[in-house]
Design an enzyme around this catalytic site. Structure first.
Site, short mmCIF file in Angstrom:
data_model
loop_
_atom_site.label_atom_id
_atom_site.label_comp_id
_atom_site.label_asym_id
_atom_site.label_seq_id
_atom_site.Cartn_x
_atom_site.Cartn_y
_atom_site.Cartn_z
N HIS A 192 0.99 -5.88 -14.67
CA HIS A 192 1.52 -7.06 -14.00
C HIS A 192 1.19 -7.16 -12.51
O HIS A 192 1.20 -8.25 -11.95
CB HIS A 192 3.05 -7.10 -14.16
CG HIS A 192 3.62 -8.48 -14.05
ND1 HIS A 192 4.88 -8.80 -14.49
CD2 HIS A 192 3.10 -9.63 -13.57
CE1 HIS A 192 5.11 -10.08 -14.28
NE2 HIS A 192 4.05 -10.61 -13.72
N SER A 193 0.90 -6.06 -11.84
CA SER A 193 0.87 -6.09 -10.38
C SER A 193 -0.24 -6.96 -9.81
O SER A 193 -0.10 -7.52 -8.73
CB SER A 193 0.75 -4.66 -9.83
OG SER A 193 -0.50 -4.09 -10.19
#
Length: 747
Positions: free
Chosen positions: A459-460
């Site tokens: 997700h980052s």
């Protein structure tokens, strides 16, 4: 703000008295570094824009301007008002025999300066225009005269045929909201869920914060907003994601499902080619207002590298291979031959060679990837040893375009038990077996033994709409452009000259064997604790909600709240709630949201060692319902009515709280919504299947508030069936799967 709860790694010591704080060197240094990163991105995009055409102008416009200046000069007119003569005087004389050449060079230089000034003016004008947010606040279906004028001006200054990053230098800075407005909106939002006593105490803390600390923290944020293009994005990436020491599995990754597979790797690489050439059009709200495209830069060739204190994102300019995992073994598969992309049939051939390879996994190699699911500090320490002992193999994985997992087990929708099979499918994509995904990679393409496939995304580096856009392109390209031959293979011919896929050799030191075992044990515990539930709701969808004159997203969000709390609502209160959700959504879209501002204020207070009980309480709150819509962004690629089998059924993510839910949903055409629900099995307060039933009940309850929707509930109850998803139309849709090209047959 649920994701901000992961920012637990940032814990500097606090002073007992933080009201009198002088300018802090650490926070000023962070602001300086934020601006430096921002300006580096601007410069790199400027050079890229110069090479590919300076938008909204083009190299052809420079040629037109230069020709006009030359024509005016030939007609003895001086549009430069004497500037070209001064430029000629500064040029070398060359013995006086190249007087005409000096004139041409002077005209070219003047044209370039004038062209650059015009482009700069266009960018400034467009940035000012895009700073207008009044259109967001207008009622649905109505448009005021100022907004119509704004739309016309944006159309004039936006140019035609923009590329992906064409608008980046024209986007306005992210505004810093008023701290008084943010606190007011926050208190407004928590009032319904707090007791009178708790709310009064929170209000006292808020007023104390506004009186003592708010102005100083806000000053630093305004300083950062003027120096960097976005006052919150880099801190959000660092403190929410990269400084979190929690395992990535379930906590930071999310999954996406698909309706087809086969040519997926080739289609993904075609998307990367279009991305590198900026041939992907930018996302435009109302077909006019561009959104930031920065997150597209890190889709491919990207790995999140673990660190003891914080992670960092490593992004390569290019990579010409993918890393493949099958039955505990790792392979390096080249994607190009003589600088051209391998054909789908050639890639299929390489994957088939891996599937046919009988060699066993080496000791501990099978479970090695479980380390990427371990707490980040643990993985960082082990990786140091691994980098020394198996540098080449590690680089082949971390330097790959993306990771591919060829699972030995089947997954996906089955006729025999559709509900349970979808739940298992979602769980396999989100967590797998804990050791068959390299969770550090930007995304993993997962292909199951029966040809079903999906994505697991870290997700980052970006939010879901970015990977969703890529996935839509992949599905449409695989289905409607690449296709399959009559015998089920990818079209084309094998390439017998291709070398065998390279088997990666891991020289694993003895001291990390125990770390792998511990990581695997922790990953299995985390995986087994996740309760995933997927169900399609097909009684109605977007078309019915539009007939009720409501926002489809707000409709679902309020229904989810009803499902969670089961508080019966009347129609008037429902409309009030929908209007309120729309107002909050529009405020967030215009940079006036609450959560990011409070998060950035909290980060500044930590840098200053400034204790704020109000911000500490806000940061520590538990959000039990974390929701997200997965948008379908490229409707032109699909005909959901005639080709329902080719539409993605969306994806999901893990719960943000141990006693909460993670819920995502996707509108599949006009008449179906698919929900993905997750929770922790260890919690006695949550049950994904129970919430799924409550969501179904809530949707029917809400629909029955409207005269047009009352028949849905009567029809549902009159059917005598407890669960409508057992009679959903998608169960009858079946397509053939190939034996070698790993074709999926979902939805």
């Amino acid at each position: 703000m649920a994701e901000a709860h992961q920012a637990v790694g940032f814990r500097p010591s606090l002073t007992s008295d933080g009201a009198e704080v002088e300018l802090s060197a650490p926070v000023l240094q962070e602001i300086y570094l934020s601006g430096l990163r921002s300006w580096k991105r601007h410069l790199s995009r400027f050079w890229n824009d110069f090479l590919t055409g300076v938008f909204p102008a083009s190299p052809l416009s420079w040629l037109f301007l230069f020709s006009a200046i030359q024509l005016a000069w030939f007609l003895q007119l001086d549009p430069s008002l004497g500037l070209m003569e001064k430029i000629k005087e500064l040029l070398p004389d060359w013995g006086g025999q190249h007087h005409g050449l000096r004139g041409v060079l002077a005209a070219a230089l003047f044209a370039s300066c004038l062209w650059g000034a015009l482009i700069f003016t266009l960018h400034v004008a467009l940035r000012l225009l895009l700073s207008y947010h009044g259109w967001l606040l207008e009622p649905h279906g109505a448009m005021s005269s100022p907004t119509k004028t704004w739309l016309a001006l944006v159309r004039i200054f936006s140019g035609r045929h923009p590329m992906l990053f064409s608008y980046q230098r024209s986007l306005p800075r992210q505004p810093v909201p008023s701290v008084q407005d943010t606190v007011r909106k926050y208190l407004e939002s928590v009032r319904p869920v707090l007791s009178d006593e708790d709310f009064d105490w929170t209000a006292v803390l808020a007023q104390e914060f506004l009186r003592l600390q708010a102005s100083l923290l806000q000053w630093y944020l305004r300083l950062k907003s003027w120096w960097a293009s976005n006052y919150v994005s880099d801190w959000w990436e660092e403190f929410v994601y990269l400084r979190s020491r929690n395992p990535l599995m379930v906590n930071s990754n999310y999954y996406m499902m698909a309706a087809r597979a086969g040519n997926a790797v080739h289609a993904l690489l075609l998307y990367r080619h279009r991305l590198n050439r900026q041939e992907i059009p930018p996302t435009l709200l109302m077909g006019m207002r561009p959104l930031c495209s920065a997150q597209y830069e890190k889709i491919f060739n990207t790995t999140r590298i673990p660190g003891v204190q914080k992670d960092y994102i490593r992004h390569l300019h290019d990579s010409q291979h993918v890393a493949v995992f099958h039955r505990g073994r790792f392979f390096r598969v080249g994607t190009h031959s003589r600088n051209s992309l391998l054909s789908p049939r050639a890639l299929e051939q390489q994957f088939q060679r891996i599937l046919d390879d009988p060699s066993p996994a080496c000791p501990h190699e099978e479970h090695l990837a479980a380390l990427t699911a371990a707490p980040r500090g643990t993985w960082a320490q082990v990786r140091t040893s691994l980098k020394t002992q198996a540098a080449e193999a590690l680089e082949a994985v971390e330097g790959a375009a993306f990771f591919v997992s060829l699972d030995a087990e089947p997954a996906g929708l089955t006729r025999e038990d559709p509900a349970a099979s979808l739940d298992a499918y979602a769980h396999a994509l989100l967590a797998g077996r804990g050791h068959d995904r390299w969770f550090d990679k930007s995304f993993t393409l997962i292909v199951f033994s029966n040809g079903k496939l999906g994505l697991s995304v870290e997700h980052s580096w970006a939010d879901c709409p970015i990977s969703g856009h890529m996935w839509e392109f992949t599905l449409a390209t695989e289905c409607f452009q690449l296709g399959y031959s009559t015998d089920g293979h990818c079209k084309g011919h094998p390439d017998p000259t291709l070398p065998q896929p390279q088997r990666l050799q891991w020289d694993l030191p003895d001291q990390i064997h125990s770390s792998i075992s511990l990581a695997l044990r922790g990953a299995k515990i985390l995986s087994e604790n996740v309760d995933c539930h997927v169900f399609p709701f097909s009684l109605f969808g977007k078309s019915f909600i539009r007939r009720c004159h409501l926002s489809s997203d707000s409709f679902i969000q309020i229904a989810l709240q009803l499902a969670h709390f089961r508080d019966p609502q009347c129609l008037a209160l429902f409309r009030v709630a929908v209007d309120k959700h729309q107002a909050l959504l529009k405020a967030a879209m215009s940079g006036q949201g609450v959560d990011r501002h409070l998060f950035a204020l909290y980060i500044v207070s930590r840098f200053l060692h400034l204790q704020s009980p109000f911000l500490t309480q806000v940061h520590s709150e538990q959000w039990q319902l974390s929701t997200s819509q997965i948008p379908v962004q490229q409707m032109h690629l699909f005909d959901v009515h005639h080709y329902p089998d080719y539409v993605s059924s969306g994806g999901g993510f893990g719960p943000a709280d141990d006693h909460g839910y993670g819920v995502s949903y996707i509108f599949m055409g006009d008449d179906m919504v698919t929900f993905h629900i997750s929770s922790k099995k260890s919690s006695t307060k949550t049950d994904s299947h129970r919430l799924g039933q409550h969501i179904e009940d809530a949707l029917l309850d809400v629909a029955s508030l409207f005269q047009a929707g009352q028949h849905f509930k009567r029809r549902f109850r009159g059917s005598g069936k407890e669960n409508s998803r057992h009679r959903c139309g998608f169960l009858s849709r079946q397509t053939g799967a190939s034996k070698a090209s790993m074709t999926s047959t979902d939805f």
